[in-house]
Design a protein around this motif. Structure first.
Motif, short mmCIF file in Angstrom:
data_model
loop_
_atom_site.label_atom_id
_atom_site.label_comp_id
_atom_site.label_asym_id
_atom_site.label_seq_id
_atom_site.Cartn_x
_atom_site.Cartn_y
_atom_site.Cartn_z
N UNK A 153 0.85 -1.19 0.00
CA UNK A 153 0.00 0.00 0.00
C UNK A 153 0.89 1.25 0.00
N UNK A 154 0.69 2.10 -0.99
CA UNK A 154 1.51 3.31 -1.12
C UNK A 154 0.65 4.54 -0.88
N UNK A 155 0.86 5.18 0.24
CA UNK A 155 0.17 6.44 0.53
C UNK A 155 0.76 7.54 -0.34
N UNK A 156 -0.11 8.21 -1.08
CA UNK A 156 0.34 9.27 -1.97
C UNK A 156 -0.15 10.62 -1.47
N UNK A 188 3.94 2.07 2.64
CA UNK A 188 4.98 3.03 2.31
C UNK A 188 4.40 4.21 1.56
N UNK A 189 5.20 4.82 0.67
CA UNK A 189 4.85 6.07 0.01
C UNK A 189 4.89 5.94 -1.50
N UNK A 190 4.10 6.76 -2.17
CA UNK A 190 4.28 7.06 -3.58
C UNK A 190 4.58 8.56 -3.68
N UNK A 191 5.65 8.88 -4.38
CA UNK A 191 6.06 10.27 -4.54
C UNK A 191 5.79 10.69 -5.98
N UNK A 192 4.93 11.69 -6.14
CA UNK A 192 4.52 12.17 -7.46
C UNK A 192 4.98 13.61 -7.62
N UNK A 193 5.75 13.86 -8.68
CA UNK A 193 6.30 15.20 -8.89
C UNK A 193 5.21 16.26 -8.93
N UNK A 194 4.05 15.93 -9.48
CA UNK A 194 2.97 16.92 -9.56
C UNK A 194 2.56 17.41 -8.18
N UNK A 195 2.70 16.56 -7.20
CA UNK A 195 2.23 16.88 -5.86
C UNK A 195 3.31 17.37 -4.92
N UNK A 196 4.58 17.21 -5.27
CA UNK A 196 5.65 17.58 -4.32
C UNK A 196 6.64 18.59 -4.88
N UNK A 214 11.02 2.56 1.87
CA UNK A 214 9.62 2.94 2.08
C UNK A 214 9.01 3.71 0.92
N UNK A 215 9.78 3.98 -0.12
CA UNK A 215 9.19 4.57 -1.31
C UNK A 215 8.85 3.42 -2.25
N UNK A 216 7.57 3.26 -2.52
CA UNK A 216 7.08 2.16 -3.34
C UNK A 216 6.80 2.58 -4.78
N UNK A 217 6.76 3.89 -5.03
CA UNK A 217 6.50 4.37 -6.38
C UNK A 217 6.95 5.79 -6.56
N UNK A 253 18.29 9.20 -3.58
CA UNK A 253 19.18 9.24 -2.41
C UNK A 253 18.62 8.48 -1.22
N UNK A 254 17.32 8.25 -1.21
CA UNK A 254 16.73 7.43 -0.13
C UNK A 254 17.04 5.95 -0.33
N UNK A 255 17.48 5.59 -1.54
CA UNK A 255 17.72 4.20 -1.88
C UNK A 255 16.76 3.66 -2.93
N UNK A 256 15.83 4.50 -3.38
CA UNK A 256 14.86 4.03 -4.38
C UNK A 256 15.56 3.78 -5.71
N UNK A 257 15.33 2.61 -6.28
CA UNK A 257 15.90 2.28 -7.59
C UNK A 257 14.89 1.56 -8.47
N UNK A 258 13.60 1.83 -8.23
CA UNK A 258 12.55 1.17 -8.99
C UNK A 258 12.17 1.94 -10.23
#
Length: 290
Positions: A153-156, A188-196, A214-217, A253-258
């Protein structure tokens, strides 16, 4: 150093919203099998679908098999029902029922992540803090469902302009607070450029979860300087004002490589173009701008 995409788009994924598929009768109207085929022909290896594209689990099952046959990863499903606010199911039991349906669909698709857009303010609960506490409780109470479904589950967090009607979760700070409070491997989280893109605290906030997976998307698009519709006028990468490479560097930099997932709501522009043309531009911008 951020990954060099200039000659490698193996990390590129498509969210079918970019073709209009999150809204009925928008875009070219490709079915899931056709989306897989056109992505495969373009060398795009990841897809996130929307739940409305699957009228039955049988179609979802056949889609999952076709994706495997074409060497395509179904990386995500959008989205859970709202958890709070006037458009959310009215009872705990109905929330559980709707979440179960969504997670059953994700499991059938073998989708790795289900995105959560939490819903707008419930004025009966008073403050935003009270609303976020309710969201925390609801997500926490359904972690076992996600684990059993084999999906995360990715909270966006959404741009603050949506706080009233779509998401009372509007900052990465609050999203991380919820994730840390729940403290579950499948949340975890979903990080969307439109929102951040506007958030000057993004780097410091994401440093709180560095190395924790913890970043899933991670979603790509752009914020147009003259946005005509805050929901349906997103920009193609490079057409707006967001620091896309800078934000990607912070996320990595958090370690996300997806996968980096292109998600563009564009009723008056990109949804009116042929899917092949849209995907050609997506690939070109991914390699030159992102």
């Amino acid at each position: 150093m951020p990954h060099d995409f200039s000659s490698d788009y193996s990390s590129l994924a498509l969210n079918t919203a970019t073709l209009g598929h999150n809204i009925e009768n928008k875009g070219a109207g490709l079915n899931p099998f056709q989306v897989i085929d056109v992505c495969s022909s373009k060398g795009i290896r990841g897809i996130t679908f929307w739940a409305r594209e699957f009228p039955s689990l049988s179609i979802a099952h056949k889609t999952a098999q076709h994706a495997k046959d074409c060497n395509i990863d179904i990386i995500g499903l959008c989205r859970t029902p709202y958890l709070i606010g006037p458009e959310a199911p009215r009872t705990d039991e109905s929330i559980k029922s709707e979440l179960t349906k969504t997670l059953d669909l994700a499991s059938t698709l073998e989708a790795k992540v289900v995105t959560i857009v939490v819903g707008g303010i419930d004025t009966n609960r008073g403050s935003i803090q009270n609303n976020l506490a309710r969201v925390t409780d609801v997500v926490s109470n359904h972690t076992a469902l996600a684990k059993n479904a084999g999906t995360k589950l990715a909270l966006e967090p959404l741009n603050p302009v949506y706080c009233g009607n779509r998401s009372c979760l509007t900052t990465v700070r609050d999203a991380i607070n919820i994730v840390n409070t729940i403290n579950h491997s499948h949340v975890g989280l979903a990080i969307d450029i439109y929102h951040v893109w506007w958030d000057t605290s993004l780097k410091s906030e994401l440093s709180r979860i560095k190395g924790k997976g913890k970043i899933f998307g991670f979603h790509l698009c752009d914020w147009l300087r003259e946005t005509n519709d805050i929901l349906f006028d997103r920009g193609m990468m490079g057409d707006g004002v967001a620091d896309i490479q800078g934000i990607r560097k912070i996320v990595e930099e958090t370690g996300y490589n997806g996968y980096c997932e292109v998600e563009i709501f564009s009723e008056q522009n990109w949804w009116k173009k042929e899917p092949e043309q849209v995907l050609d531009v997506v690939i070109e911008r991914f390699c030159s701008v992102c």
